[in-house]
Design a protein around this motif. Structure first.
Motif, PDB file in Angstrom:
ATOM      1  N   UNK A  56      -3.483  15.825   7.893  1.00 50.55           N
ATOM      2  CA  UNK A  56      -3.834  15.189   6.629  1.00 50.55           C
ATOM      3  C   UNK A  56      -4.376  16.250   5.692  1.00 50.55           C
ATOM      4  N   UNK A  57      -3.834  16.309   4.473  1.00 52.10           N
ATOM      5  CA  UNK A  57      -4.268  17.347   3.545  1.00 52.10           C
ATOM      6  C   UNK A  57      -5.393  16.901   2.638  1.00 52.10           C
ATOM      7  N   UNK A  69      -9.001   4.657   4.019  1.00 55.97           N
ATOM      8  CA  UNK A  69      -8.761   5.863   3.233  1.00 55.97           C
ATOM      9  C   UNK A  69      -7.309   5.934   2.794  1.00 55.97           C
ATOM     10  N   UNK A  70      -7.090   6.455   1.613  1.00 56.13           N
ATOM     11  CA  UNK A  70      -5.736   6.797   1.188  1.00 56.13           C
ATOM     12  C   UNK A  70      -5.596   8.280   1.521  1.00 56.13           C
ATOM     13  N   UNK A  71      -4.737   8.575   2.465  1.00 55.51           N
ATOM     14  CA  UNK A  71      -4.605   9.941   2.975  1.00 55.51           C
ATOM     15  C   UNK A  71      -3.225  10.497   2.661  1.00 55.51           C
ATOM     16  N   UNK A  72      -3.183  11.770   2.287  1.00 60.34           N
ATOM     17  CA  UNK A  72      -1.908  12.463   2.104  1.00 60.34           C
ATOM     18  C   UNK A  72      -1.589  13.175   3.407  1.00 60.34           C
ATOM     19  N   UNK A  73      -0.534  12.727   4.071  1.00 62.15           N
ATOM     20  CA  UNK A  73      -0.135  13.340   5.338  1.00 62.15           C
ATOM     21  C   UNK A  73       0.983  14.335   5.074  1.00 62.15           C
ATOM     22  N   UNK A 142       3.428  12.487   2.439  1.00 62.30           N
ATOM     23  CA  UNK A 142       3.525  11.034   2.336  1.00 62.30           C
ATOM     24  C   UNK A 142       2.116  10.469   2.303  1.00 62.30           C
ATOM     25  N   UNK A 143       1.819   9.635   1.297  1.00 61.68           N
ATOM     26  CA  UNK A 143       0.529   8.970   1.231  1.00 61.68           C
ATOM     27  C   UNK A 143       0.527   7.740   2.117  1.00 61.68           C
ATOM     28  N   UNK A 144      -0.547   7.575   2.892  1.00 62.51           N
ATOM     29  CA  UNK A 144      -0.702   6.439   3.797  1.00 62.51           C
ATOM     30  C   UNK A 144      -2.102   5.854   3.655  1.00 62.51           C
TER      31      UNK A 144
END
Length: 148
Positions: A56-57, A69-73, A142-144
């Motif tokens: 996750x960035x 959380x909205x995470x950018x993977x 990809x945002x998750x």
């Protein structure tokens, strides 16, 4: 669904998306740990494609007061090919396959919340390669939505 379950579903989604006959005819497409993984497996038919979760960035709070959380993977798609006709020919082969994968995956919407799309970041073919195989890779984000 747990975070591990979401990531496994995304991994399977990527494998399914790039396993179309137009891109990877007869090539194995598998979950992998690193591009080196494709080189080290002598039993793998060449060329081969690996899907690698890089982590996750960045994360931001999904909503005020929420634990989600909205995470950018970040995901890496690696392609390896045997170097039988020479390095230049093998690089051309892997970049050709990566181009098809990029065209298939870039802006494809995920089935996972928030149904964001995959975004292409970069493509690389490291200068130093082990004898016998060439590997190149493309990175996507990809945002998750993760967490409880």
């Amino acid at each position: 669904m747990s975070d591990i379950g979401i990531l496994a579903a995304v991994e399977e989604e990527i494998i399914t998306a790039i396993s179309t006959p137009a891109i990877v005819v007869g090539m194995p497409v598998l979950a992998s740990m690193s591009p080196q993984d494709l080189i080290d497996r002598d039993s793998l038919k060449s060329p081969a494609v690996g899907v690698i979760y890089l982590g996750t960035t960045k994360t931001i709070q999904y909503a005020v007061g929420s634990r989600r959380l909205r995470a950018t993977t970040k995901w890496r798609i690696a392609v390896s090919s045997t170097n039988l006709k020479g390095t230049a020919s093998a690089r051309k082969d892997v970049y050709s396959i990566l181009e098809g994968i990029r065209n298939q995956l870039h802006y494809l919407h995920s089935a996972q919340s928030p149904r964001a799309c995959y975004l292409f970041l970069e493509e690389q073919c490291p200068d130093t390669q082990s004898q016998g195989k060439i590997v190149a890779y493309a990175d996507f984000t990809l945002d998750l939505i993760l967490g409880n």
